[in-house]
Design an enzyme around this catalytic site. Structure first.
Site, short mmCIF file in Angstrom:
data_model
loop_
_atom_site.label_atom_id
_atom_site.label_comp_id
_atom_site.label_asym_id
_atom_site.label_seq_id
_atom_site.Cartn_x
_atom_site.Cartn_y
_atom_site.Cartn_z
N ARG A 1 2.11 -1.86 -7.68
CA ARG A 1 2.86 -2.19 -6.46
C ARG A 1 4.34 -2.41 -6.75
O ARG A 1 5.18 -2.16 -5.88
CB ARG A 1 2.25 -3.43 -5.80
CG ARG A 1 0.94 -3.10 -5.13
CD ARG A 1 0.30 -4.31 -4.51
NE ARG A 1 -0.80 -3.89 -3.67
CZ ARG A 1 -1.65 -4.71 -3.09
NH1 ARG A 1 -1.52 -6.03 -3.27
NH2 ARG A 1 -2.61 -4.25 -2.33
N GLY B 1 -9.94 0.85 1.81
CA GLY B 1 -11.11 0.25 1.17
C GLY B 1 -11.50 0.86 -0.16
O GLY B 1 -10.65 1.15 -1.01
#
Ligand code: AMP
Length: 397
Positions: free
Chosen positions: A35, A354
């Protein structure tokens, strides 16, 4: 759609909402820095323009209270290493200390604010807290897709205080473009591969995408509700009896819209929900009692392969088997291989939402598909056709 490319940041302070909610080990080392890497291009562009950067993020779930274990101070070294610029830290995200640190910030410098979620006002989307945040920059940049579905102070409300001075960072802009490429501008044939455990968690997605696709591949645990609804025998397979009507109505809707639905024809059935269970290949609609389908069978994979290889746009959400168990991961790996091949042949492939992202990473397909979304919940809500407040707040005048 304004991005950081539409602004010159020289002598400007950019207040950037990033998603640095990264995993830490017991010694507070960052164990996955994806990230941070993902936000780097936006930060570097601003620094290279001659501006400075104020980073704001949340970390974990401190529930509105100060929690030293969840301080963003722990990640500053990692961010400095990745950016190759020393990152300064201030132990608050609003108020006097934060404002002083921002005032002292020079062009070319980066400042990290303390965890936004130490204040309950952040998740409540409190307006006066947002106004305090807004004092910390000249231009607001949202580069956090992972929280774009939340109307929090730093993701959404703060944008109100930057009427003509707000834009998307590169990462968020890329996410938006990837979703649009599938949902709006995708070259046909467009194929959606939906797997995962339950129909109930995917129903809104299916309803929203049916009018945008040509092929729908259904796999994983969802399969058995569709099969039983059509009169098949599913043994002990996972099945939502109360969703069988819904499954039939999806099939009818798909037919009316001319969408071809591809369900498994055979499965790997097991006599227990266990990696070491006994297995056999059986027809999907004739699974013996005591046995449950845990992965796609070989004939099924042949059919799925043909559809995937003839597609120009591919969306993948959800594994087609219990991929966490090695013996039932082959179907999901095969799907990844087919998507890789289709992508090599020029198709655009998006994986998101997911567990499919976890599967793609686990099996090393991350660099072999066109785009892997960084936001689970935000991606699912986009696929459901919902407007994400964090995106809408930038687009609003
Ligand atoms: P989702 O988060 O809805 O994408 O669901 C992912 C989960 O579905 C994974 O943990 C898989 O193990 C599970 N899953 C996939 N296929 C099956 C199956 N045939 N039976 C039970 N669970 C499954």
């Amino acid at each position: 759609m304004l991005t950081v490319d539409d602004f010159n940041f020289e002598n400007k302070k950019a207040l950037i909402r990033v998603d640095f909610n990264v995993p830490l080990d017991a010694e507070f080392n960052v164990t996955d820095s994806n990230r941070i890497e993902a936000a780097k291009p936006t930060i570097i562009k601003i620094l290279e323009d001659g501006g400075s950067v104020v980073l704001m993020s949340h970390l974990g779930r401190p529930d509105g209270k100060r929690n030293p274990g969840l301080s963003l101070a722990h990640i500053c070294d990692k961010v400095s290493e990745i950016l190759r610029v020393e990152v300064k830290f201030v132990e608050d995200c609003v108020g006097e200390k934060a404002e002083k640190a921002v005032a002292e910030l020079q062009n070319g410098e980066v400042l990290m604010l303390e965890n936004l979620r130490f204040y309950p006002e952040e998740e409540k989307g409190d307006v006066s807290f947002s106004k305090q945040l807004a004092r910390l920059g000249d231009i607001f940049v949202n580069d956090a897709f992972g929280t774009a579905h939340r109307a929090h102070a730093s993701t959404t409300i703060v944008a109100r205080f930057f009427p003509d001075k707000k834009c998307f960072g590169y990462l968020l802009a890329k996410e938006i473009k990837a979703i649009d490429k599938v949902m709006k501008t995708g070259e046909k044939p467009v194929t959606a591969i939906l797997g995962g455990a339950k129909v109930s968690s995917k129903i809104t997605i299916i309803e929203n995408i049916l009018s945008k696709i040509n092929h729908l591949i259904i796999g994983g645990g969802m399969t058995y509700t569709f099969v039983k609804a059509q009169g098949g025998k599913v043994g002990n397979s996972i099945c939502e009896d109360d969703k069988m009507d819904l499954a039939l109505s999806i099939l009818k809707k798909a037919k009316n819209l001319g969408v071809q639905v591809h369900l498994p024809v055979d499965v790997i059935a097991a006599d227990d929900f266990n990696n070491d269970a006994n297995t056999k290949i059986v027809a999907v609609d004739n699974i013996p009692d005591g046995w449950q389908g845990l992965d796609a069978g070989p004939k099924t994979l042949e059919i799925f392969k043909e559809v995937i290889l003839s597609s120009k746009t591919i969306l993948w959400n959800g594994p087609v088997g219990v991929f966490e168990m090695e013996n039932f991961s082959k179907g999901t790996i095969a799907i990844g291989n087919y998507i890789e091949e289709a992508t090599k042949n020029g198709a655009f492939s998006l994986v998101g939402g997911g567990d499919s992202v976890a599967a793609v990473k686990q099996f090393g397909f991350e660099d072999k598909v066109s785009y892997v979304s960084t936001g689970g919940g935000a991606m699912l809500e986009s696929l459901e056709g919902k407007s994400l407040p964090g995106i809408a707040a930038i687009l609003e005048a």
